[in-house]
Design an enzyme around this catalytic site. Structure first.
Site, PDB file in Angstrom:
ATOM      1  N   LYS A  91      26.930  43.725  41.087  1.00 39.35           N
ATOM      2  CA  LYS A  91      27.261  42.722  42.088  1.00 39.35           C
ATOM      3  C   LYS A  91      28.117  43.459  43.257  1.00 39.35           C
ATOM      4  CE  LYS A  91      31.447  40.256  41.679  1.00 39.35           C
ATOM      5  NZ  LYS A  91      32.139  40.237  42.664  1.00 39.35           N
ATOM      6  N   ASP A 121      39.114  45.174  37.104  1.00 40.20           N
ATOM      7  CA  ASP A 121      38.143  44.294  36.982  1.00 40.20           C
ATOM      8  C   ASP A 121      38.036  44.160  35.068  1.00 40.20           C
ATOM      9  OD1 ASP A 121      37.724  43.368  39.332  1.00 40.20           O
ATOM     10  OD2 ASP A 121      35.847  44.165  39.542  1.00 40.20           O
TER      11      ASP A 121
HETATM   12  C1  UD1 Z   1      36.933  44.959  45.167  1.00 37.89           C
HETATM   13  C2  UD1 Z   1      35.942  44.396  44.040  1.00 37.89           C
HETATM   14  C3  UD1 Z   1      36.912  43.764  43.124  1.00 37.89           C
HETATM   15  C4  UD1 Z   1      37.640  44.825  42.398  1.00 37.89           C
HETATM   16  C5  UD1 Z   1      38.458  45.521  43.570  1.00 37.89           C
HETATM   17  C6  UD1 Z   1      39.355  46.523  42.878  1.00 37.89           C
HETATM   18  C7  UD1 Z   1      33.933  43.768  45.591  1.00 37.89           C
HETATM   19  C8  UD1 Z   1      33.205  43.132  46.023  1.00 37.89           C
HETATM   20  N1  UD1 Z   1      35.068  43.319  44.772  1.00 37.89           N
HETATM   21  O1  UD1 Z   1      37.513  44.029  45.890  1.00 37.89           O
HETATM   22  O2  UD1 Z   1      36.079  43.199  42.113  1.00 37.89           O
HETATM   23  O3  UD1 Z   1      38.584  44.097  41.712  1.00 37.89           O
HETATM   24  O4  UD1 Z   1      37.541  45.981  44.542  1.00 37.89           O
HETATM   25  O5  UD1 Z   1      38.644  47.230  42.411  1.00 37.89           O
HETATM   26  O6  UD1 Z   1      33.742  44.863  45.539  1.00 37.89           O
HETATM   27  N2  UD1 Z   1      44.350  45.217  50.286  1.00 37.89           N
HETATM   28  C9  UD1 Z   1      45.140  44.996  51.208  1.00 37.89           C
HETATM   29  N3  UD1 Z   1      44.567  44.744  52.345  1.00 37.89           N
HETATM   30  C10 UD1 Z   1      43.229  44.911  52.831  1.00 37.89           C
HETATM   31  C11 UD1 Z   1      42.457  44.944  51.623  1.00 37.89           C
HETATM   32  C12 UD1 Z   1      43.128  44.916  50.319  1.00 37.89           C
HETATM   33  O7  UD1 Z   1      46.593  45.090  51.133  1.00 37.89           O
HETATM   34  O8  UD1 Z   1      43.117  44.746  54.036  1.00 37.89           O
HETATM   35  C13 UD1 Z   1      44.873  45.189  48.655  1.00 37.89           C
HETATM   36  C14 UD1 Z   1      44.484  43.851  47.901  1.00 37.89           C
HETATM   37  O9  UD1 Z   1      45.362  42.998  48.142  1.00 37.89           O
HETATM   38  C15 UD1 Z   1      44.671  44.671  46.712  1.00 37.89           C
HETATM   39  C16 UD1 Z   1      44.396  45.918  46.606  1.00 37.89           C
HETATM   40  O10 UD1 Z   1      44.084  46.315  48.087  1.00 37.89           O
HETATM   41  O11 UD1 Z   1      45.716  44.487  46.269  1.00 37.89           O
HETATM   42  C17 UD1 Z   1      42.713  46.434  46.497  1.00 37.89           C
HETATM   43  O12 UD1 Z   1      41.919  45.748  47.114  1.00 37.89           O
HETATM   44  P1  UD1 Z   1      40.619  45.997  47.539  1.00 37.89           P
HETATM   45  O13 UD1 Z   1      40.438  47.506  46.884  1.00 37.89           O
HETATM   46  O14 UD1 Z   1      40.401  45.701  48.877  1.00 37.89           O
HETATM   47  O15 UD1 Z   1      39.611  45.106  46.523  1.00 37.89           O
HETATM   48  P2  UD1 Z   1      38.343  44.077  47.193  1.00 37.89           P
HETATM   49  O16 UD1 Z   1      37.357  45.265  48.076  1.00 37.89           O
HETATM   50  O17 UD1 Z   1      38.555  42.915  47.682  1.00 37.89           O
END
Ligand code: UD1
Length: 417
Positions: free
Chosen positions: A22, A305
C-alpha cells in the site's frame, strides 16, 4: 462496515503470497500525474486507500483500466480541478498529489487531507519544502492553494525524516528546474520504489535509501511500466500471526532486507525464521518470550506500523516488554482494547510496559485504526473463545482479504457485514 468474528486457539499452517505494498503504491499512483502519458503498474493490491487514490485520479481526468492486480493509467488529459473535500478527507495520502500537481500545472487547490487517527499528523514539512522550491502557498478555510511559474531545485533539510514529505518533494522536484537535494530524507524501502518509478519514466533521482536524495529536474517524463514492491508490513503482520499461534507459515514474494527489522525482533521472541530467496518461513515457539526493549524508529529501525501487532504478541509473552513509540504521539489506541482481552499493559507517555499474561480471553473490541485493528485480529487468533473485532473498514484500508488468508492458514475467522 463490518466485523471480524474470530475463534481463537487454532494453529496457523501453510503459505501465502505477499502482494504489492500500500505505502509504495500510493505515492507511485500520485506520481503517474507527472508523465502526461501511460503508466502500467503491476501488483496493485485491492485496498480501500488505493481505491480512493484512483477515484481522485479519475476525478482529475485520468483514464484508469484495471485487470486483476494490473492497472493502466493514462494521465494525458488531466485538468487541475479543485479536489473536493469529501475525497481528500478519505485518506491522508491524498496530500501526495500536491507535489505532482503543482509541478505539472503550476497551480493546485486542495482541502486538508484526512486519514488515520494517530494523533496530530501535520503536513508542515511537505509545505515548507514546496515553499523553498518557489511555490506560493496560502492556507485558508481548510484549503491549501498553491501557485508558481516553475518550481526551482534547492537544498532542503527536513527537520524529521518524514516518509510522506520526502516522497512529495521527490515528485515535485522531478520536473523542477535544476537540482534538488533533500537531506535528512526518510530511508524507507517505499522511497526507493518511488525513485525507481520516477527513473523508469526518464527522471533522474539518486540516493533513495540513504539520508540524502538528489533529484535533477528533467523537461519531461515518459510512459512507464513498474511492479510495486511487496508489502513489508502485511508480511510482518502474518509473521506475528504465525508466531502467536505457535504455527508454521511460509510467506512468498518477500524482499528480505525490508523485513530484517521485524525478523530480528521475532527471533528474540523465540521464533525460528528460515529464509530462502524471496520467501521465508516463521516457526512460532510453544511459549513466546518477552523482548526487553522495542523502540519504533525510522527505517531501518523497527517500523511504527508493526508496533501494535508486536504488542499483541508481547501481551502473552513470558516476561515483561518495554516498548517505546518514537514516531507518532498517539499510537496506543489498541491498548485499551487489548486490556479488554486480559492483557496487562501500562502506558506512560510514549512508553508501554507489557507484562505477559498466561492467555488472552475473547472479547468485543474495536479497531480504531488500521494497524491497531490488525493487532486485535492477531490477539483474537490466540485468545480463548470468541473475539469480535468491530471496524473492519479500518483494517481493509491496508489488508486485502485478511479473513480469507487467515482461513486458508487454518484460522477460524469470519467477516460479518
Ligand atoms: C508513512 C506511512 C505510515 C507510517 C509512517 C511512518 C504511507 C502512506 N504511510 O506515513 O504507514 O506509519 O510513514 O513510517 O506511506 N511529521 C511532521 N510534519 C510533516 C510530516 C510528518 O511533523 O509535515 C511527523 C508526523 O507527525 C510523525 C512523523 O513526522 O510524527 C512521521 O510521519 P511521516 O514519516 O510523514 O509519516 P507518513 O508519511 O504520514
Amino acid at each position: 462496515l463490518g466485523k471480524y468474528v474470530i475463534t481463537g486457539g487454532f494453529r496457523l499452517e501453510g503459505s501465502i503470497r505477499i502482494n504489492g505494498a500500500k505505502n509504495a503504491c500510493l505515492p507511485v499512483l500520485a506520481a503517474t500525474v507527472l508523465n502526461k502519458g501511460i503508466s502500467e503498474i503491476y501488483d496493485v493490491t485491492y485496498l480501500k486507500d488505493v481505491e480512493v487514490m484512483l477515484e481522485i485520479l479519475n476525478f482529475l481526468g485520468a483514464v484508469v483500466e484495471r485487470e486483476g492486480y494490473y492497472i493502466r493509467i493514462d494521465t494525458s488529459n488531466l485538468s487541475p480541478k479543485e479536489i473536493p473535500e469529501e475525497l481528500m478527507r478519505k485518506m491522508r495520502s491524498s496530500i501526495f498529489l500536491m507535489g505532482p500537481l503543482i509541478t505539472r500545472f503550476g497551480k493546485v487547490r486542495l482541502s486538508y487531507p484526512g486519514g488515520c487517527d494517530l494523533g496530530p499528523r501535520p503536513i508542515d514539512l511537505h509545505l515548507k519544502g514546496l515553499r523553498m522550491m518557489g511555490a506560493n502557498l496560502t492556507e485558508e478555510h481548510g484549503f491549501i492553494e498553491a501557485h508558481c511559474d516553475k518550481l526551482k531545485g534547492c537544498n532542503i533539510h527536513l527537520d524529521f525524516p518524514s516518509v510522506g514529505a520526502t516522497e512529495n518533494l521527490m515528485m515535485a522536484a522531478a520536473l523542477a528546474q535544476g537540482v534538488t537535494v533533500i537531506r535528512n530524507a526518510a530511508k524507507e524501502p517505499e522511497i526507493v520504489d518511488l525513485q525507481n518509478f520516477i527513473n523508469n519514466m526518464g527522471g533522474s533521482v539518486t540516493g533513495a535509501g540513504t539520508d540524502t536524495i538528489k533529484v535533477v529536474g528533467v523537461e519531461k517524463l515518459n510512459s512507464v511500466k513498474h511492479t510495486v514492491i511487496p508489502d513489508r508490513i502485511v508480511a510482518g503482520t502474518y509473521m506475528v500471526a504465525a508466531a502467536i499461534t505457535g504455527g508454521q507459515v511460509k510467506l512468498k514474494n518477500i524482499i528480505l532486507e525490508h523485513v530484517e527489522p521485524i525478523i530480528a525482533k521475532l527471533r528474540e521472541s523465540g521464533c525460528v525464521i528460515e529464509t530462502n530467496g524471496d520467501s521465508l518461513t516463521v516457526n512460532g515457539p510453544k511459549q513466546i518470550q518477552s523482548i526487553d526493549i522495542i523502540r519504533t524508529l525510522p527505517h531501518p529501525g523497527f517500523p511504527t506500523d508493526m508496533q501494535a501487532p508486536i504488542m499483541a504478541l508481547m501481551s502473552i509473552a513470558n516476561g515483561t516488554t518495554m516498548l517505546t513509540e518514537t514516531i507518532f504521539e498517539n499510537r496506543f489506541k489498541h491498548v485499551d482494547e487489548l486490556r479488554r482481552m486480559g492483557a496487562d499493559i501500562k502506558i506512560n507517555g510514549r512508553a508501554a510496559v507489557i507484562k505477559g499474561v498466561k492467555s488472552l480471553t475473547g472479547a468485543a473490541v474495536e479497531a480504531k485504526d488500521l494497524r491497531a485493528g490488525a493487532a486485535l485480529v492477531i490477539a483474537g487468533l490466540a485468545a480463548e473463545g470468541t473475539t469480535i473485532v468491530d471496524g473492519a473498514q479500518h483494517i481493509e484500508r491496508g489488508y486485502e482479504n485478511i479473513d480469507k488468508n487467515l482461513t486458508s492458514l487454518g484460522a477460524h475467522i469470519k467477516k460479518i457485514d
